[in-house]
Design an enzyme around this catalytic site. Structure first.
Site, mmCIF file in Angstrom:
data_model
loop_
_atom_site.group_PDB
_atom_site.id
_atom_site.type_symbol
_atom_site.label_atom_id
_atom_site.label_comp_id
_atom_site.label_asym_id
_atom_site.label_seq_id
_atom_site.Cartn_x
_atom_site.Cartn_y
_atom_site.Cartn_z
ATOM 1 N N THR A 236 13.042 26.086 -50.252
ATOM 2 C CA THR A 236 12.882 25.257 -51.453
ATOM 3 C C THR A 236 11.440 25.342 -51.945
ATOM 4 O O THR A 236 10.500 25.239 -51.163
ATOM 5 C CB THR A 236 13.271 23.796 -51.138
ATOM 6 O OG1 THR A 236 14.632 23.812 -50.704
ATOM 7 C CG2 THR A 236 13.124 22.899 -52.353
ATOM 8 N N CYS A 324 -16.255 32.332 -32.876
ATOM 9 C CA CYS A 324 -16.214 31.987 -31.456
ATOM 10 C C CYS A 324 -15.087 32.780 -30.798
ATOM 11 O O CYS A 324 -13.919 32.596 -31.102
ATOM 12 C CB CYS A 324 -15.972 30.491 -31.309
ATOM 13 S SG CYS A 324 -16.310 29.947 -29.651
#
Ligand code: PLP
Length: 390
Positions: A236, A324
């Site tokens: 949808t 990181c």
């Protein structure tokens, strides 16, 4: 404390006009466009209007626009959908500097048995098109090359790339997530087959994207089930966000040239002042061939994260060129691919502007940045300022 937001390549604010346009579609006009009743059915016409607004920004036909949930979904649909449509071909060409939405998927696909060629870039972040020519072969299903780089802003010559790729018969996808709204995109002139956009980079909300699919392109859908988006993306439709994205594209089309001239001036003022006033500061990426809103600058012998922390205390938002990885800070794959030395790459900061930035924002950063760099150099693990003579 004031906030100076210079991280617009990460995400942008929703434009107030966009928000206003979206507002009725949560609690009042909440119908499902697939419904037979008028309450839902009338929404379908509004989605068509958004489709036209998006199409207009990139020179496409409305029927070539498919709404997705984000830039990552658009990239995945383009890549996986092409491979599924050409099962006999097992080769993908991409670059070493793509966003993880493309690069991560290509690396995953290489573990699944696909052959992936990653084109290199030079010190300024530019491609060698001969390398592309040599990499193409009859087994190449897809070439996926970004329009503009998210870290450095460097632009790739998509028009030339399209010429080369189309002559080979492979499908060409471009991730234009950073370029849309900041660069002229006209798919009626540049023959890419597939092109990705993400709403939250151009003042629409997070969680809405677009995949442009040139008419006649073979592409298997990623999400299968309902008939939405003419069977090209089941699920949808996210009505308020699609309407918001349409408005954001309309705003970008209307104010495009004037805004970009202003943003470029602000970016140049910031960049020149930082390069002049911070010893050991160097620009990453080609000086001219880049998005008008982006500057990536390396401050040698200083940790980028430490700079960000001190900027944050002043309410200034920017990004570093590190990621990181396994608990330690690694220079980004983009700067590594460009061969930026370790001591520079670690101290690299990206400032990315939008039309909402002001001269005062820029002057505020210019006022504080040299002091931050000096302070951090004094406590740097590399010892005293290496940019000064012994
Ligand atoms: N491609 C590029 C070049 C990007 O910069 C980003 C987001 O930073 C994406 C793809 C992913 O877009 P999204 O966050 O909408 O999934």
């Amino acid at each position: 404390m004031r906030t100076v937001y210079l991280d617009n390549n990460a995400t942008t604010n929703v434009a107030p006009e966009v928000f206003e346009q979206m507002r009725p579609f949560f609690c009042e006009e909440y119908g499902n466009p697939s419904s037979i009743h008028t309450f839902g059915g009338k929404i379908g016409k509004l989605l068509d209007k958004s489709r036209k607004q998006v199409a207009q920004l990139i020179g496409a036909e409305a029927s070539e626009i498919v709404f997705t949930s984000c830039g990552t979904e658009s990239d995945s649909t383009a890549i996986r959908g092409t491979l599924e449509s050409y099962p006999g071909k097992r080769h993908i060409i991409t670059t070493r500097v793509e966003h993880p939405a493309v690069r991560g998927l290509c690396q995953y696909l290489s573990q699944q048995g696909y052959r992936v060629t990653e084109l290199s870039v030079n010190r300024e972040g530019l491609l060698d098109l001969d390398e592309l020519r040599e990499a193409l072969d009859p087994d190449t299903a897809l070439v996926s090359i970004m329009w503009a780089n998210n870290e450095t802003g460097v632009l790739f010559p998509i028009e030339q790339i399209a010429e080369i790729v189309k002559a080979s018969g492979a499908v060409l996808h471009t991730d234009a997530v950073q370029a849309a709204g900041k660069e002229t995109i006209d798919v009626s002139k540049v023959p890419v087959d597939l092109l990705s956009i993400s709403g939250h980079k151009l003042h629409a909300p997070k969680g809405i994207g677009v995949l442009y699919i040139r008419r006649g392109t073979r592409l298997a859908p990623l999400l299968v089930g309902g008939h939405q988006e003419h069977g090209r993306r089941a699920g949808t439709e996210n009505v308020p966000y699609i309407i918001g994205l349409g408005k954001a594209c309309e705003l970008a089309s209307e104010s495009f040239k004037d805004e970009l001239v202003r943003v470029r001036k602000l970016r140049d003022r910031l960049e020149e002042a930082l390069l002049d006033n911070c010893p050991g500061a160097k620009l990453n990426g080609h000086k001219k061939n880049r998005l008008v809103n982006t500057t990536s600058i390396s401050f040698e012998y200083v940790e980028g994260e430490a700079i960000l922390l001190l900027l944050d205390r002043l309410g200034i938002c920017a990004s570093s060129g590190s990621a990181c990885t396994s608990g330690s800070l690694e220079p980004s794959h983009v700067l590594r691919a460009m061969g930026v030395p370790f001591t520079s790459a670690h101290g690299s900061i990206r400032f990315s502007l939008s039309r909402y930035n002001t001269e005062q924002d820029i002057e505020y950063v210019i006022e504080h940045m040299p002091g931050i760099i000096e302070k951090l150099r004094d406590i740097s693990p590399f010892g005293r300022d290496k940019t000064k003579p012994d």
